[in-house]
Design a protein around this motif. Structure first.
Motif, PDB file in Angstrom:
ATOM      1  N   GLU A   1       0.833  -1.207   0.000  1.00 19.72           N
ATOM      2  CA  GLU A   1       0.000   0.000   0.000  1.00 19.72           C
ATOM      3  C   GLU A   1       0.866   1.256   0.000  1.00 19.72           C
ATOM      4  OE1 GLU A   1      -2.384   2.563   3.339  1.00 19.72           O
ATOM      5  OE2 GLU A   1      -2.406   0.381   3.547  1.00 19.72           O
ATOM      6  N   ALA A   2       1.873   1.277   0.873  1.00 20.22           N
ATOM      7  CA  ALA A   2       2.756   2.444   0.945  1.00 20.22           C
ATOM      8  C   ALA A   2       3.597   2.580  -0.319  1.00 20.22           C
ATOM      9  CB  ALA A   2       3.664   2.330   2.165  1.00 20.22           C
ATOM     10  N   LEU A   3       4.029   1.448  -0.866  1.00 14.89           N
ATOM     11  CA  LEU A   3       4.786   1.462  -2.116  1.00 14.89           C
ATOM     12  C   LEU A   3       3.957   2.057  -3.240  1.00 14.89           C
ATOM     13  CD1 LEU A   3       6.956   0.601  -4.173  1.00 14.89           C
ATOM     14  CD2 LEU A   3       6.024  -1.731  -4.053  1.00 14.89           C
ATOM     15  N   ILE A   4       2.711   1.647  -3.357  1.00 15.31           N
ATOM     16  CA  ILE A   4       1.839   2.183  -4.409  1.00 15.31           C
ATOM     17  C   ILE A   4       1.619   3.677  -4.201  1.00 15.31           C
ATOM     18  CG2 ILE A   4      -0.543   2.134  -5.262  1.00 15.31           C
ATOM     19  CD1 ILE A   4      -0.473  -0.920  -4.802  1.00 15.31           C
ATOM     20  N   GLY A   5       1.411   4.099  -2.945  1.00 16.92           N
ATOM     21  CA  GLY A   5       1.244   5.522  -2.681  1.00 16.92           C
ATOM     22  C   GLY A   5       2.458   6.321  -3.084  1.00 16.92           C
TER      23      GLY A   5
END
Length: 735
Positions: free
Chosen positions: A569-573
């Motif tokens: 999730e953080a990577l995609i953000g």
């Protein structure tokens, strides 16, 4: 009269436009015919009026009327509204019917935000220029001072020509963007001043405004000239101004009176001539949506304009480009007394060495180049490259470590020692990662380099020792005693990938725990709080693109390690944020150097360094591999499309095959500015320029067996997924 655009309805009545969703009024303009007039006194007057008539034909609404000025000048407006593939397209044509004692005019397409007239009620997105409420910027940046009246920036400073505003409470958002990448070359016969008329100027400005009922003109030394006007302000509006005006920006120059000048702002206006028969025409897209948070709004609005304006992929022979880059790195690497490395900078096109200084990471990337030379020399049976790479790694391992436990980061052969540079967290992590990569590579060959691993372990122990209780590290530390130098913690994520990979090599749980603690801090502060700042060691601690890149590095390594969805999730953000720093479009550019690739190539693929836009470099090349890996992880074809774009279009600044006459093929300039449509640059090469091009290419080859994205695509989906689990084999040794 009504026009529908997805879930939104435009109602044309009483000479104005209103936009509804589910019966709620969201945006409106009661007087759409709006003009800025450059008067004979060079004071800008504002006039507006409702449309006089509107008609519908073939699904389009055309509204028009004549704006009559007190001086006797008259402007005919004809605006066409239509839905095109989900976008609301607004096309305007303004014709000067009568010209009296006025010099010039500009017009504005705008919509008042009905939910609130308080700018703090909105989060804004202007790629590479405004994120949320621009919390992490310096005072010279649009949006830093939210008490201004005009938040306009010329679209040439935006990596895509767009601006969006989202009401924080309702999630409703509106965006305005230029319809097509059709800017022409501006007049090059004069230097722009504070208030000019230029018939050739085809650049618009996009942003917000909430003006008082007064004019505003800033004299050349910053004094604001204000007179009362009859134009009524209905609230905060999102605007497209044509031709473009940069809104209130704090002065950067000091002038003859520093105290006075630093309290003033600039407002540079451009007008078209008030000449009978003169016409200007332009089109914009308006998009609407309701989103659960800023990230999904930013992502969707960006991708919407991306699909419409993205330039074609630049064709590149990636294998040739990679090998030419490695050959130039081999040639530039040499011995300086007891040290080994590459020059800090070389002038182009002749490659005149202008500075010799070695940086551990960041713009120097000396160990990184050392590792790449080892790898290339081994694979290509190039003994010189292989030996030079070993010399570089050995030099740093034997020289850089301090009693504190952190390595020195900048060696100067002229001094015979290290420059007084602090322990930069990001710069240290750069060098350590690559020394570890070199160790792993050699060990897989069956050659032990215990000193290289010992160097990494000692530095990692320092990281563990100085890690703050909350899991963070400071941006920089003092070399004298290891104390905190800069209290910002936003660079914490930059050390995570090194620690994860050292854990894989050593099995020491302390490094895994430190990486996870740092990741948790970064998840809460960097990702959720959108605090992507401070990674560029030669800039202030403000929002930049490299902080997004390093967030991707760190979050991806944690996802590779654990498989936990929060890290994905953080990577995609971070990925969705970072890609918005890339110029996906371009416009005509005058280049003063005949050998420069931009004399023939466009600058799409370049990316601004820190917030504010207006220029860029090819640093986004560093991301091609990780965006392709993200595509394999998620199946989102957009990431694959973007990975190919940055893998190729960043090379437009590179003399890939020597056809531009640089001293060596594969050379590229560091970066420059182009918002003025005249390219300005130091016109020099630095080591990082080549490093960020070869690093992702070598990783792409090692993981997917290809130098380019199309080659990686030839693998089956199952094989790509298998190979994408890079930590399955990262530290697998025969003995």
């Amino acid at each position: 009269m009504e026009l529908s655009c997805k879930d939104y309805t435009l109602v044309f009545q009483n000479g104005g436009v209103e936009i509804f969703r589910e019966g709620a009024l969201l945006y409106f303009n009661k007087r759409p015919m709006y003009a800025f007039i450059k008067t004979a006194r060079t004071v800008t007057q504002f006039y507006d009026a409702p449309y006089e008539k509107a008609g519908e034909s073939e699904g389009r609404v055309t509204a028009e009327g004549v704006l009559k000025l007190p001086t006797g000048s008259q402007l005919h407006f004809a605006d066409t509204y239509e839905e095109v593939k989900g976008d609301l397209k607004v096309s305007r044509k303004v014709t000067v019917l009568k010209a009296s004692d006025d010099y010039g005019f500009a017009t504005k397409i705008s919509f008042v935000l009905a939910s609130s007239d308080n700018i703090r009620a909105y989060n804004c997105f202007a790629p590479a220029n405004w994120y949320r409420q621009n919390e992490f910027t310096n005072p010279t940046i649009m949006g830093h001072d939210l008490d201004c009246e005009y938040f306009w920036r010329r679209e040439v400073c935006y990596t895509l020509p767009m601006f969006s505003a989202q009401h924080k409470q309702t999630g409703e958002a509106i965006a305005i963007s230029r319809w097509a990448a059709d800017i022409g070359m501006r007049n090059q016969n004069f230097t722009e001043s504070e208030n000019i008329v230029d018939p050739d100027f085809t650049i618009g400005s996009i942003g917000l405004s909430k003006p008082e009922s007064k004019t505003l003109d800033c004299l050349y030394y910053g004094f604001p000239v204000r007179t009362g006007i009859d134009t009524v302000r209905d609230g905060l509006s999102i605007d497209y101004v044509y031709p473009g005006t940069d809104g209130q920006l704090p002065r950067k120059d000091q002038g003859y009176n520093i105290d006075y000048m630093m309290r003033t702002k600039t407002m540079t206006r451009v007008f078209h001539p008030m000449e009978e028969g003169f016409t200007h025409s332009f089109s914009v897209a308006v998009n609407f949506g309701r989103y659960d948070g800023f990230y999904p709004m930013m992502r969707d609005m960006w991708r919407t304009v991306y699909r419409r304006l993205k330039e074609p992929v630049y064709p590149v022979d990636q294998e040739l480009q990679y090998k030419n880059c490695m050959q130039l790195l081999k040639k530039l690497t040499r011995q300086y007394g007891d040290s080994w490395g590459l020059p800090f900078s070389c002038r182009l096109p002749q490659l005149d060495v202008s500075s010799v200084s070695f940086q551990f990471g960041f713009v120097g990337q000396q160990p990184g180049i050392g590792y790449q030379l080892i790898r290339y020399g081994d694979l290509e049976n190039d003994k010189e490259a292989y030996e030079k790479g070993n010399h570089i790694i050995n030099f740093w391992v034997n020289t850089a470590m301090t009693e504190i436990g952190a390595p020195n980061v900048c060696y100067n052969p002229g001094l015979g020692g290290f420059e007084p540079m602090p322990f930069w967290t990001r710069m240290i992590a750069d060098g350590l990662e690559n020394i570890l990569d070199a160790y792993v590579y050699m060990r897989k060959k069956g050659e032990m380099r215990p000193a290289w691993l010992e160097f990494c372990v000692k530095a990692a122990d320092w990281f563990v020792r100085v890690q703050n209780e909350d899991g963070s590290w400071y941006r920089a530390y003092n070399t004298e005693d290891g104390s905190m130098r800069m209290d910002s913690k936003a660079n914490t994520i930059s050390a995570v990938r090194f620690l994860v990979q050292l854990y894989l090599v050593t099995g020491d749980e302390r490094y895994r725990e430190a990486a996870l603690k740092a990741g948790e801090w970064s998840y809460q502060n960097v990702y959720l709080n959108m605090e992507y700042r401070g990674s560029t060691c030669d800039n202030t601690d403000i929002i930049d693109n490299e902080s997004g890149i390093y967030a991707m590095f760190g979050f991806m390594s944690l996802y590779d390690l654990t498989g936990e969805q929060k890290w994905l999730e953080a990577l995609i953000g971070a990925a969705d944020y970072t890609e918005t720093w890339t110029y996906m479009w371009s416009y005509p550019l005058r280049v003063q150097w005949p050998n420069h690739p931009f004399t023939k190539n466009s600058f799409s693929g370049q990316s601004p360094v820190t917030i504010g836009g207006g220029g860029g470099d090819m640093y986004m090349a560093a991301c091609a591999y990780i965006y392709y890996r993200l595509y394999v992880m998620t199946g989102d074809a957009h990431y694959r499309d973007y990975a190919e774009f940055i893998h190729n279009n960043t090379r437009q600044a590179n003399d890939v095959d020597g056809s531009f006459g640089y001293a060596l093929p594969g050379l590229s300039h560091e970066g420059g500015r182009f918002a003025s449509q005249t390219f300005t640059s130091h016109y020099h090469w630095l080591p990082w320029v080549t490093y960020v091009e070869i690093d992702p290419t070598s990783r792409l080859y090692d993981t997917f067996g290809a130098y380019d994205i199309a080659g990686a695509d030839k693998l089956s989906e199952e094989e790509r997924v298998r190979r994408n689990r890079i930590y399955d084999t990262f530290a697998k040794f025969d003995s």
